[in-house]
Write a protein that holds these residues in place. Structure first.
Motif, PDB file in Angstrom:
ATOM      1  N   ALA A 154       0.831  -1.204   0.000  1.00  0.00           N
ATOM      2  CA  ALA A 154       0.000   0.000   0.000  1.00  0.00           C
ATOM      3  C   ALA A 154       0.864   1.251   0.000  1.00  0.00           C
ATOM      4  O   ALA A 154       0.576   2.222  -0.722  1.00  0.00           O
ATOM      5  CB  ALA A 154      -0.941  -0.012   1.205  1.00  0.00           C
ATOM      6  N   VAL A 155       1.924   1.240   0.801  1.00  0.00           N
ATOM      7  CA  VAL A 155       2.821   2.392   0.851  1.00  0.00           C
ATOM      8  C   VAL A 155       3.492   2.601  -0.501  1.00  0.00           C
ATOM      9  O   VAL A 155       3.555   3.723  -1.025  1.00  0.00           O
ATOM     10  CB  VAL A 155       3.874   2.213   1.965  1.00  0.00           C
ATOM     11  N   ARG A 156       3.985   1.522  -1.103  1.00  0.00           N
ATOM     12  CA  ARG A 156       4.646   1.641  -2.403  1.00  0.00           C
ATOM     13  C   ARG A 156       3.673   2.115  -3.470  1.00  0.00           C
ATOM     14  O   ARG A 156       4.022   2.915  -4.337  1.00  0.00           O
ATOM     15  CB  ARG A 156       5.252   0.292  -2.809  1.00  0.00           C
ATOM     16  N   ALA A 157       2.445   1.622  -3.423  1.00  0.00           N
ATOM     17  CA  ALA A 157       1.444   2.048  -4.401  1.00  0.00           C
ATOM     18  C   ALA A 157       1.111   3.518  -4.235  1.00  0.00           C
ATOM     19  O   ALA A 157       0.958   4.260  -5.211  1.00  0.00           O
ATOM     20  CB  ALA A 157       0.187   1.192  -4.272  1.00  0.00           C
ATOM     21  N   ALA A 158       1.004   3.960  -2.976  1.00  0.00           N
ATOM     22  CA  ALA A 158       0.665   5.357  -2.716  1.00  0.00           C
ATOM     23  C   ALA A 158       1.781   6.301  -3.138  1.00  0.00           C
ATOM     24  O   ALA A 158       1.530   7.416  -3.589  1.00  0.00           O
ATOM     25  CB  ALA A 158       0.351   5.551  -1.238  1.00  0.00           C
ATOM     26  N   ARG A 159       3.010   5.844  -2.996  1.00  0.00           N
ATOM     27  CA  ARG A 159       4.146   6.711  -3.301  1.00  0.00           C
ATOM     28  C   ARG A 159       4.609   6.617  -4.750  1.00  0.00           C
ATOM     29  O   ARG A 159       5.506   7.357  -5.158  1.00  0.00           O
ATOM     30  CB  ARG A 159       5.316   6.368  -2.382  1.00  0.00           C
ATOM     31  N   SER A 160       4.044   5.696  -5.496  1.00  0.00           N
ATOM     32  CA  SER A 160       4.477   5.534  -6.886  1.00  0.00           C
ATOM     33  C   SER A 160       4.111   6.779  -7.676  1.00  0.00           C
ATOM     34  O   SER A 160       3.143   7.476  -7.383  1.00  0.00           O
ATOM     35  CB  SER A 160       3.844   4.289  -7.504  1.00  0.00           C
ATOM     36  N   THR A 161       4.887   7.030  -8.684  1.00  0.00           N
ATOM     37  CA  THR A 161       4.637   8.208  -9.523  1.00  0.00           C
ATOM     38  C   THR A 161       3.983   7.823 -10.835  1.00  0.00           C
ATOM     39  O   THR A 161       3.954   8.614 -11.767  1.00  0.00           O
ATOM     40  CB  THR A 161       5.962   8.929  -9.825  1.00  0.00           C
ATOM     41  N   VAL A 162       3.463   6.596 -10.894  1.00  0.00           N
ATOM     42  CA  VAL A 162       2.824   6.147 -12.122  1.00  0.00           C
ATOM     43  C   VAL A 162       1.597   7.001 -12.384  1.00  0.00           C
ATOM     44  O   VAL A 162       0.732   7.148 -11.518  1.00  0.00           O
ATOM     45  CB  VAL A 162       2.417   4.656 -12.009  1.00  0.00           C
ATOM     46  N   ARG A 163       1.512   7.540 -13.569  1.00  0.00           N
ATOM     47  CA  ARG A 163       0.343   8.320 -13.949  1.00  0.00           C
ATOM     48  C   ARG A 163      -0.748   7.371 -14.414  1.00  0.00           C
ATOM     49  O   ARG A 163      -0.492   6.450 -15.174  1.00  0.00           O
ATOM     50  CB  ARG A 163       0.689   9.294 -15.077  1.00  0.00           C
ATOM     51  N   ILE A 164      -1.953   7.600 -13.950  1.00  0.00           N
ATOM     52  CA  ILE A 164      -3.075   6.749 -14.325  1.00  0.00           C
ATOM     53  C   ILE A 164      -3.951   7.500 -15.302  1.00  0.00           C
ATOM     54  O   ILE A 164      -4.474   8.565 -14.996  1.00  0.00           O
ATOM     55  CB  ILE A 164      -3.887   6.318 -13.094  1.00  0.00           C
TER      56      ILE A 164
END
Length: 202
Positions: free
Chosen positions: A173-183
């Motif tokens: 969850a932390v990695r997903a929240a901090r990712s910079t992947v644009r959706i």
């Protein structure tokens, strides 16, 4: 021999196509969560395209995430982590099956994590544990298409699947929240088509 999550449920359900991926052992594991496992299996033999409600807390807990964020968590688990347990999409929500006890522990871990200035927040995650129940997709989708957004992404394939605990799901969850992947607001036509190599699970 490694399996993909999309191999078919064997036996009398084998003629229903290859989209569900639930094996007979996987169905037995799911059914074992209920009070009457044999009745659940018999029901699925008659109606392999029918979802069922199963209790949480003894065999598994479930972390229920918004679809897009759940997909990002799942990608982190497979791309950078140990993989995942069974994962389903049901009515637009991502259901990540977790070790019993996760539902009681994960919210406090998320609350303890400091988010200020770290580039992202975790949306509310619904944690289903003892006393809760969830509706799981059917082991087979039948001759007609499954309802939109309802399918197994990582299907149960054994009677003793590896299930992540609260610390691993916190990390995802932390990695997903901090990712910079644009959706994009225009996702690919078949965004559920990614195949996860279940042989990598630890």
């Amino acid at each position: 021999m490694s399996r993909t999550p999309y191999e078919t449920f064997p036996g009398s359900l084998a003629d229903l196509g290859d989209a569900a991926g639930v094996t007979s052992d996987g169905a037995a594991w799911l059914a074992s969560a209920g009070t009457y496992p044999r009745s659940t299996l018999a029901f699925w033999e008659e109606r392999p395209d029918a979802p069922v409600v199963l209790p949480c807390g003894a065999v598994f807990d479930v972390v229920n995430a918004p679809a897009i964020f759940g997909r990002r968590m799942l990608d982190r688990l497979w791309d950078e982590g140990p993989g995942s347990g069974p994962v389903a999409v049901f009515r637009g929500r991502m259901l990540l099956f977790a070790a019993p006890g996760t539902a009681a522990r994960l919210p406090s871990l998320l609350g303890w994590e400091e988010w200020g200035g770290r580039g992202g927040t975790v949306p509310p995650l619904l944690c289903h544990g003892t006393g809760d129940a969830v509706t799981v997709p059917a082991p087979g989708i039948g001759p007609s298409p499954a309802p939109a957004g309802t399918r197994w992404l990582v299907a149960p394939d054994t009677r003793h699947p590896w299930l992540p605990g609260p610390e691993i799901l916190l990390w995802a969850a932390v990695r997903a929240a901090r990712s910079t992947v644009r959706i994009s607001i225009f996702p690919p036509a078949d965004q559920d088509a990614k195949v996860y190599d279940v042989s990598r699970r630890r």
